[in-house]
Design a protein around this motif. Structure first.
Motif, short mmCIF file in Angstrom:
data_model
loop_
_atom_site.label_atom_id
_atom_site.label_comp_id
_atom_site.label_asym_id
_atom_site.label_seq_id
_atom_site.Cartn_x
_atom_site.Cartn_y
_atom_site.Cartn_z
N LYS A 305 1.16 -1.18 0.45
CA LYS A 305 -0.16 0.16 -0.11
C LYS A 305 0.74 1.09 0.24
O LYS A 305 0.90 2.34 -0.85
N LEU A 306 2.05 1.59 0.67
CA LEU A 306 2.86 2.77 0.75
C LEU A 306 3.43 2.54 -0.69
O LEU A 306 3.33 3.90 -1.13
N ILE A 307 3.65 1.21 -1.58
CA ILE A 307 4.60 2.12 -2.24
C ILE A 307 3.40 2.29 -3.36
O ILE A 307 3.68 3.29 -4.16
N THR A 308 2.37 2.11 -3.71
CA THR A 308 0.81 2.27 -4.38
C THR A 308 0.79 3.63 -4.32
O THR A 308 0.75 4.45 -4.96
N LEU A 309 1.07 4.34 -2.83
CA LEU A 309 0.61 5.74 -2.57
C LEU A 309 1.86 6.44 -3.08
O LEU A 309 1.64 7.88 -3.61
N ARG A 310 3.04 6.41 -2.51
CA ARG A 310 4.30 6.94 -3.44
C ARG A 310 4.09 7.14 -5.16
O ARG A 310 4.76 8.13 -5.26
N ILE A 311 4.16 6.17 -5.83
CA ILE A 311 3.90 6.18 -7.14
C ILE A 311 2.49 6.64 -7.52
O ILE A 311 2.86 7.51 -8.22
N VAL A 312 1.60 6.96 -7.27
CA VAL A 312 0.23 7.44 -7.10
C VAL A 312 0.22 9.50 -6.81
O VAL A 312 0.13 9.99 -7.77
N TYR A 313 0.90 9.07 -5.88
CA TYR A 313 1.62 10.67 -5.41
C TYR A 313 2.41 11.63 -6.39
O TYR A 313 1.91 12.90 -6.80
N THR A 314 3.68 10.60 -7.16
CA THR A 314 4.11 11.19 -7.63
C THR A 314 3.25 11.69 -9.52
O THR A 314 4.36 12.93 -9.58
N LEU A 315 2.74 10.60 -9.47
CA LEU A 315 1.60 10.99 -10.78
C LEU A 315 0.99 12.34 -11.00
O LEU A 315 1.04 12.94 -11.71
N VAL A 352 -6.80 2.12 -1.03
CA VAL A 352 -6.17 1.49 -0.26
C VAL A 352 -5.79 2.33 1.33
O VAL A 352 -5.21 2.08 1.91
N LYS A 353 -6.10 4.04 0.86
CA LYS A 353 -6.07 4.59 2.38
C LYS A 353 -7.20 3.80 3.52
O LYS A 353 -7.05 4.13 4.04
N GLN A 354 -8.60 3.33 3.01
CA GLN A 354 -9.38 2.86 3.19
C GLN A 354 -8.95 1.60 3.99
O GLN A 354 -9.09 1.35 4.97
N SER A 355 -8.15 0.74 3.57
CA SER A 355 -7.77 -0.21 3.61
C SER A 355 -6.45 -0.41 4.74
O SER A 355 -6.42 -1.31 5.54
N MET A 356 -5.53 0.82 4.46
CA MET A 356 -5.07 1.65 5.85
C MET A 356 -5.43 1.49 6.97
O MET A 356 -4.88 0.56 8.48
N MET A 357 -6.87 1.88 7.41
CA MET A 357 -7.56 2.15 7.99
C MET A 357 -7.73 0.59 8.95
O MET A 357 -7.60 0.64 10.00
N ALA A 358 -8.37 -0.27 8.25
CA ALA A 358 -8.55 -1.96 8.71
C ALA A 358 -6.83 -2.21 9.61
O ALA A 358 -7.23 -2.72 10.35
N ASP A 359 -6.17 -2.15 9.02
CA ASP A 359 -4.49 -2.16 9.77
C ASP A 359 -4.24 -1.25 10.48
O ASP A 359 -3.32 -2.23 11.98
N ILE A 360 -4.53 -0.29 11.18
CA ILE A 360 -4.01 0.81 12.23
C ILE A 360 -5.34 -0.33 13.41
O ILE A 360 -4.90 -0.24 13.93
N CYS A 361 -6.75 -0.63 12.59
CA CYS A 361 -7.21 -0.96 13.95
C CYS A 361 -6.79 -2.05 14.47
O CYS A 361 -7.03 -2.52 15.56
N ASP A 362 -5.63 -2.91 13.34
CA ASP A 362 -5.49 -4.22 14.06
C ASP A 362 -4.31 -3.45 15.55
O ASP A 362 -4.33 -4.47 16.63
N GLU A 363 -3.44 -3.08 14.93
CA GLU A 363 -2.20 -1.41 15.48
C GLU A 363 -2.88 -1.76 17.32
O GLU A 363 -2.81 -1.61 18.70
N ASP A 364 -4.33 -0.71 17.33
CA ASP A 364 -5.36 -0.60 18.31
C ASP A 364 -5.43 -1.70 18.81
O ASP A 364 -5.43 -1.90 19.88
N GLU A 365 -6.12 -2.82 18.84
CA GLU A 365 -6.11 -4.11 18.62
C GLU A 365 -5.62 -4.56 20.28
O GLU A 365 -4.84 -5.16 21.16
N LEU A 366 -4.08 -4.81 19.00
CA LEU A 366 -3.19 -5.23 19.82
C LEU A 366 -2.83 -4.69 20.97
O LEU A 366 -2.11 -5.53 21.65
N ARG A 367 -2.51 -3.22 21.18
CA ARG A 367 -2.48 -2.36 22.31
C ARG A 367 -3.43 -2.77 23.14
O ARG A 367 -2.75 -2.14 24.85
N HIS A 368 -4.51 -2.32 22.53
CA HIS A 368 -5.36 -1.67 23.60
C HIS A 368 -6.39 -2.97 24.32
O HIS A 368 -7.26 -2.81 24.81
N HIS A 369 -6.01 -4.33 23.25
CA HIS A 369 -7.36 -5.50 23.99
C HIS A 369 -8.83 -5.33 23.20
O HIS A 369 -9.51 -5.50 23.87
N GLU A 370 -8.86 -4.57 22.55
CA GLU A 370 -10.49 -4.66 21.68
C GLU A 370 -10.45 -4.08 20.15
O GLU A 370 -9.46 -2.72 19.94
#
Length: 463
Positions: A305-315, A352-370
């Motif tokens: 997702k990060l590489i995709t966004l970098r390419i798109v921002y450049t274009l 891509v960005k909305q998909s990144m939100m799902a990854d962020i929710c995983d990180e939040d669960e890892l830290r806060h157990h919810e």
């Protein structure tokens, strides 16, 4: 996920688009051009729901995260919210036309507040559901691609709602313009808002429901305000908000100034001709966007997702150079190059960005157990909607700054046209250049997301 389930969940993107855009797009021609309401009062009335959202969005996020029922924590609200959205949307246009201006505005404010409250009931749980449809890093982007397809199809059609009412009048199916608009809006309400909106509730599955119940039972949950604060303590979430705010700034300058340049610079003040080409440009953006979704999904799967966004921002930065040359008198046929490159930007944002939100929710669960997709969705949505509202005000300030005067028509000064072109080109390039640099601070790589999933599944089981 089965393909049919992705399609069913994606259908909700149609409801999301009409909730976000259609009232704002059709209120001005209906209430101002037909009913004669003061446009300044109407603009104020359109801004009021954004203030209301500041309260309702986080509350709905919290309720959705903590709700328990035999049908899940998201689906009951999605189902009821879609039906109530359809009913309240249709009622907005049923205002008694014989009332005074004050009475008409009171009707509009009350019915639109009810509609946007129902939209919150639908949108926060629906967006949260899209975040938790799959634990797979790449499949999350594919799911967002299905949502984006229906969003873009809505974008292709919603600007023709008022003309469709005129067609009904010409065919003798309605007695006047008001009746024609009401008929068209009730079709939107019943089919595209209520009908499409219930599909995710009926056929979508909540794969994290049992995980959430297990986590909440085993660990003490933070209070409401602490939960809101914890979303802003998530570095990846803050970076994503920053990227979105930059996107809104760039988009505001592009989508507003290109309209003015088409009308006043390229067509010498001819509003009709400029509006036709603006409509064609908008449709081209939507059409190119739909066709580019497979390319974005393929690129994200093959890289990240990060590489995709970098390419798109450049274009998109390079697209600024193209804009400088095509937005000139006599070059209107070439504006479709803007849509070809610019559409990639909005598709990447939607998928891509909305998909990144799902990854962020995983990180939040890892830290806060919810699992707190609802709160992240609500906070992100409110920040975005507030920024969009402010961007309309900022767009007006830019026109004042460059000396634009509508009374002069196509006879604006050379300095004014130069200022408009510079703001559109450089004002679009600089925010995306900053976003490209800010992206370096985003901490969740593909490898880290997969490792987080592994740790979570070892701790509380697989989804």
């Amino acid at each position: 996920m089965p393909f049919w389930e992705k399609v069913a969940v994606g259908l909700g993107g149609m409801t999301m688009f009409h909730g976000n855009s259609t009232v704002k797009a059709t209120a001005m021609p209906f209430f101002n051009m037909i009913l004669g309401v003061n446009p300044a009062l109407l603009g104020l009335a359109l801004a009021i729901p954004r203030l209301w959202d500041a309260f309702t969005d986080p509350v709905m996020g919290r309720i959705s995260d903590r709700f328990h029922s035999r049908y899940g924590r998201r689906r009951p609200f999605i189902f009821c919210g879609a039906l109530l959205m359809g009913l309240s949307f249709g009622m907005i246009w049923m205002v008694p036309t014989g009332w005074s201006e004050g009475g008409i505005m009171t009707w509009f404010i009350i019915t639109s507040l009810v509609f946007y409250t129902c939209f919150t009931v639908f949108s926060v749980p629906y967006t949260s559901l899209t975040f938790e449809m799959s634990p797979n890093y790449d499949e999350r982007t594919t799911i967002m691609g299905h949502v984006t397809i229906w969003t873009k199809l809505s974008e292709l059609t919603y600007q023709w709602l008022i003309p469709a009412a005129g067609v009904l009048l010409v065919w003798g199916l309605c007695s006047d313009q008001v009746a024609g608009i009401r008929a068209v809006m009730w079709v939107v309400a019943v089919v595209f808002i209520a009908g499409f909106g219930v599909a995710p509730a009926i056929w979508g599955r909540e794969r994290y429901y049992r995980v959430q119940a297990k986590e909440v039972a085993a660990h003490e949950s933070a209070g409401f305000w602490k939960t809101v604060g914890q979303t802003f303590q998530n570095k990846a979430f803050v970076v994503l908000i920053g990227l979105t705010l930059l996107q809104i700034v760039a988009g505001m300058l592009g989508s507003s100034l290109d309209y003015y340049l088409l009308v006043y610079y390229m067509f010498d003040g001819d509003v009709v001709a400029g509006s036709v080409w603006k409509g064609a440009l908008s449709s081209a953006y939507a059409g190119c966007g739909i066709m580019s979704i497979p390319a974005i999904l393929w690129l994200s799967r093959r890289t990240s997702k990060l590489i995709t966004l970098r390419i798109v921002y450049t274009l998109v930065i390079l697209n600024g150079v193209i804009r400088w040359f095509v937005y000139q008198p006599g070059n209107h046929i070439f504006i479709f190059f803007d849509a070809i490159f610019g559409s990639l930007y909005w598709i990447a944002v939607s998928t891509v960005k909305q998909s990144m939100m799902a990854d962020i929710c995983d990180e939040d669960e890892l830290r806060h157990h919810e699992r707190r997709e609802g709160m992240f969705s609500a906070v992100f949505g409110w920040v975005t909607k507030t920024a969009v509202s402010l961007s309309f005000f900022a767009g007006g300030l830019v026109l004042v700054f460059v000396g634009f005067d509508a009374q002069n028509g196509g006879q604006q000064s050379e300095e004014t046209f130069l200022g408009m072109r510079l703001f559109m080109v450089i004002g679009g390039m600089i925010p995306n250049l900053i976003a490209l640099l800010l992206l370096q601070l985003y901490p969740i790589t593909k490898e880290r997301a997969n490792e987080t999933r592994r740790v979570l599944e070892a701790r509380r089981g697989a989804v």
